[in-house]
Design a protein around this motif. Structure first.
Motif, PDB file in Angstrom:
ATOM      1  N   THR A 174     -30.939  68.160 -41.519  1.00  0.00           N
ATOM      2  CA  THR A 174     -31.477  69.513 -41.623  1.00  0.00           C
ATOM      3  C   THR A 174     -31.831  69.910 -43.053  1.00  0.00           C
ATOM      4  O   THR A 174     -32.370  70.995 -43.275  1.00  0.00           O
ATOM      5  CB  THR A 174     -30.476  70.535 -41.040  1.00  0.00           C
ATOM      6  OG1 THR A 174     -29.172  70.310 -41.605  1.00  0.00           O
ATOM      7  CG2 THR A 174     -30.398  70.409 -39.528  1.00  0.00           C
ATOM      8  N   VAL A 175     -31.545  69.050 -44.024  1.00  0.00           N
ATOM      9  CA  VAL A 175     -32.020  69.301 -45.386  1.00  0.00           C
ATOM     10  C   VAL A 175     -33.538  69.133 -45.450  1.00  0.00           C
ATOM     11  O   VAL A 175     -34.235  69.912 -46.105  1.00  0.00           O
ATOM     12  CB  VAL A 175     -31.337  68.347 -46.391  1.00  0.00           C
ATOM     13  CG1 VAL A 175     -31.926  68.533 -47.787  1.00  0.00           C
ATOM     14  CG2 VAL A 175     -29.825  68.573 -46.421  1.00  0.00           C
ATOM     15  N   LYS A 178     -33.911  75.205 -40.846  1.00  0.00           N
ATOM     16  CA  LYS A 178     -34.401  76.073 -41.911  1.00  0.00           C
ATOM     17  C   LYS A 178     -35.879  76.371 -41.662  1.00  0.00           C
ATOM     18  O   LYS A 178     -36.564  75.607 -40.985  1.00  0.00           O
ATOM     19  CB  LYS A 178     -34.258  75.376 -43.269  1.00  0.00           C
ATOM     20  CG  LYS A 178     -32.836  75.101 -43.686  1.00  0.00           C
ATOM     21  CD  LYS A 178     -32.758  74.686 -45.149  1.00  0.00           C
ATOM     22  CE  LYS A 178     -33.499  73.407 -45.420  1.00  0.00           C
ATOM     23  NZ  LYS A 178     -33.303  72.918 -46.807  1.00  0.00           N
ATOM     24  N   PRO A 179     -36.396  77.463 -42.237  1.00  0.00           N
ATOM     25  CA  PRO A 179     -37.840  77.703 -42.169  1.00  0.00           C
ATOM     26  C   PRO A 179     -38.593  76.534 -42.818  1.00  0.00           C
ATOM     27  O   PRO A 179     -38.108  75.937 -43.785  1.00  0.00           O
ATOM     28  CB  PRO A 179     -38.023  78.994 -42.970  1.00  0.00           C
ATOM     29  CG  PRO A 179     -36.705  79.682 -42.859  1.00  0.00           C
ATOM     30  CD  PRO A 179     -35.680  78.583 -42.867  1.00  0.00           C
ATOM     31  N   PRO A 180     -39.761  76.188 -42.293  1.00  0.00           N
ATOM     32  CA  PRO A 180     -40.516  75.042 -42.824  1.00  0.00           C
ATOM     33  C   PRO A 180     -40.796  75.096 -44.317  1.00  0.00           C
ATOM     34  O   PRO A 180     -40.868  74.063 -44.984  1.00  0.00           O
ATOM     35  CB  PRO A 180     -41.819  75.082 -42.016  1.00  0.00           C
ATOM     36  CG  PRO A 180     -41.437  75.735 -40.727  1.00  0.00           C
ATOM     37  CD  PRO A 180     -40.412  76.766 -41.101  1.00  0.00           C
ATOM     38  N   ASP A 181     -40.941  76.307 -44.891  1.00  0.00           N
ATOM     39  CA  ASP A 181     -41.250  76.405 -46.319  1.00  0.00           C
ATOM     40  C   ASP A 181     -40.000  76.296 -47.198  1.00  0.00           C
ATOM     41  O   ASP A 181     -40.088  76.416 -48.420  1.00  0.00           O
ATOM     42  CB  ASP A 181     -41.989  77.704 -46.623  1.00  0.00           C
ATOM     43  CG  ASP A 181     -41.195  78.947 -46.210  1.00  0.00           C
ATOM     44  OD1 ASP A 181     -40.123  78.784 -45.588  1.00  0.00           O
ATOM     45  OD2 ASP A 181     -41.657  80.061 -46.497  1.00  0.00           O
ATOM     46  N   ALA A 224     -31.283  71.338 -30.754  1.00  0.00           N
ATOM     47  CA  ALA A 224     -32.403  71.708 -31.615  1.00  0.00           C
ATOM     48  C   ALA A 224     -33.549  72.321 -30.826  1.00  0.00           C
ATOM     49  O   ALA A 224     -34.132  73.332 -31.233  1.00  0.00           O
ATOM     50  CB  ALA A 224     -32.887  70.487 -32.388  1.00  0.00           C
ATOM     51  N   ILE A 225     -33.883  71.726 -29.681  1.00  0.00           N
ATOM     52  CA  ILE A 225     -35.055  72.185 -28.937  1.00  0.00           C
ATOM     53  C   ILE A 225     -34.730  73.292 -27.945  1.00  0.00           C
ATOM     54  O   ILE A 225     -35.520  74.230 -27.760  1.00  0.00           O
ATOM     55  CB  ILE A 225     -35.755  70.998 -28.224  1.00  0.00           C
ATOM     56  CG1 ILE A 225     -37.126  71.427 -27.704  1.00  0.00           C
ATOM     57  CG2 ILE A 225     -34.877  70.421 -27.137  1.00  0.00           C
ATOM     58  CD1 ILE A 225     -38.103  71.850 -28.772  1.00  0.00           C
ATOM     59  N   GLY A 257     -34.567  79.520 -38.164  1.00  0.00           N
ATOM     60  CA  GLY A 257     -33.428  79.662 -39.050  1.00  0.00           C
ATOM     61  C   GLY A 257     -32.735  80.997 -38.972  1.00  0.00           C
ATOM     62  O   GLY A 257     -31.706  81.203 -39.603  1.00  0.00           O
ATOM     63  N   ARG A 258     -33.222  81.904 -38.178  1.00  0.00           N
ATOM     64  CA  ARG A 258     -32.605  83.230 -38.031  1.00  0.00           C
ATOM     65  C   ARG A 258     -31.642  83.212 -36.868  1.00  0.00           C
ATOM     66  O   ARG A 258     -31.970  82.737 -35.790  1.00  0.00           O
ATOM     67  CB  ARG A 258     -33.677  84.294 -37.814  1.00  0.00           C
ATOM     68  CG  ARG A 258     -33.118  85.717 -37.666  1.00  0.00           C
ATOM     69  CD  ARG A 258     -34.233  86.698 -37.384  1.00  0.00           C
ATOM     70  NE  ARG A 258     -33.699  88.010 -37.049  1.00  0.00           N
ATOM     71  CZ  ARG A 258     -34.425  89.002 -36.543  1.00  0.00           C
ATOM     72  NH1 ARG A 258     -35.724  88.803 -36.308  1.00  0.00           N
ATOM     73  NH2 ARG A 258     -33.890  90.162 -36.263  1.00  0.00           N
TER      74      ARG A 258
END
Length: 225
Positions: free
Chosen positions: A78-79, A90-93, A196-197, A222-223
């Motif tokens: 997830t890093v 996490k958010p993609p950005d 995850a999905i 990520g929220r």
């Protein structure tokens, strides 16, 4: 005590549940072992003898190593990896290890930050990856213990069938070892991909493992809710 339990209830409840299930496994496993002993014409053993046997050890270790492998893979994965719409991502950005300022380390550490987070060099490097490192060490230690207890258990079966025992180096290449290992690994990886999905489309109100109930499926990566 009420205040202490409220603040640490997650660890306490699951810790007690773990010990309860481990005791239950020991009792049921002991009964099952003695049933097999009788069926094969061997002498029954005491509970303590079973708890210190390779049969009990290998059953416990093969599950522990796969669980810690799951944690290690998810922590490290997830890093860099993301799943849009999942609270497990996490958010993609924000892919990557983030800046020192975002991580509040070194010169950006707060007054109440852990002392290792305010340090520099190797000490900070170790602490920055301490969770993944500990999970990896526990995984490797339990996997090695599984191989040691596994070869003892395997050789006991070999001797019971009047066949020659094998060495540890032979056992870690044997189908028995990898059958025990891979059947656990595949289940842990299935659990990871499912979490995850499924968290993209399904909700659990009030859980930090789920996003808010009314959030659109492809939103709020990520929220948690």
């Amino acid at each position: 005590m009420r205040h202490f339990f409220r603040n640490y209830s997650l660890t306490l409840v699951f810790g007690v549940a773990f010990l309860g299930v481990l005791v239950a496994q020991a009792l049921v496993g002991h009964a099952d072992f003695n049933e097999r002993q009788l069926a094969e014409g061997f002498q029954q053993i005491s509970l303590w003898s079973y708890l210190t046997s390779s049969d009990f050890g290998v059953d416990v270790m093969e599950n522990w190593q796969s669980e810690y492998l799951q944690f290690f893979l998810y922590i490290m994965g997830t890093v860099w990896l993301v799943q849009r719409g999942s609270p497990e991502s996490k958010p993609p950005d924000e892919v990557g290890q983030q800046t020192d300022k975002e991580q509040q380390i070194g010169p950006y550490a707060r007054l109440n930050s852990p002392s290792w987070a305010r340090s520099r060099g190797l000490r900070l490097g170790i602490y920055s990856h301490s969770l993944g490192l500990v999970m990896a060490v526990i995984f490797l230690a339990s996997w090695f213990t599984q191989s040691v207890t596994g070869v003892v258990s395997y050789n006991e079966q070999q001797l019971g069938q009047l066949q020659a025992p094998i060495s540890w180096s032979q056992y870690i290449l044997a189908p028995d070892f990898w059958n025990r290992t891979l059947q656990n690994w595949q289940s842990e990886l299935l659990a990871l991909v499912s979490m995850a999905i499924l968290a993209v489309f399904l909700r659990e109100r009030g859980s930090p493992e789920s996003k808010p109930v009314g959030t659109p499926n492809d939103d709020a990566t990520g929220r948690t809710g």
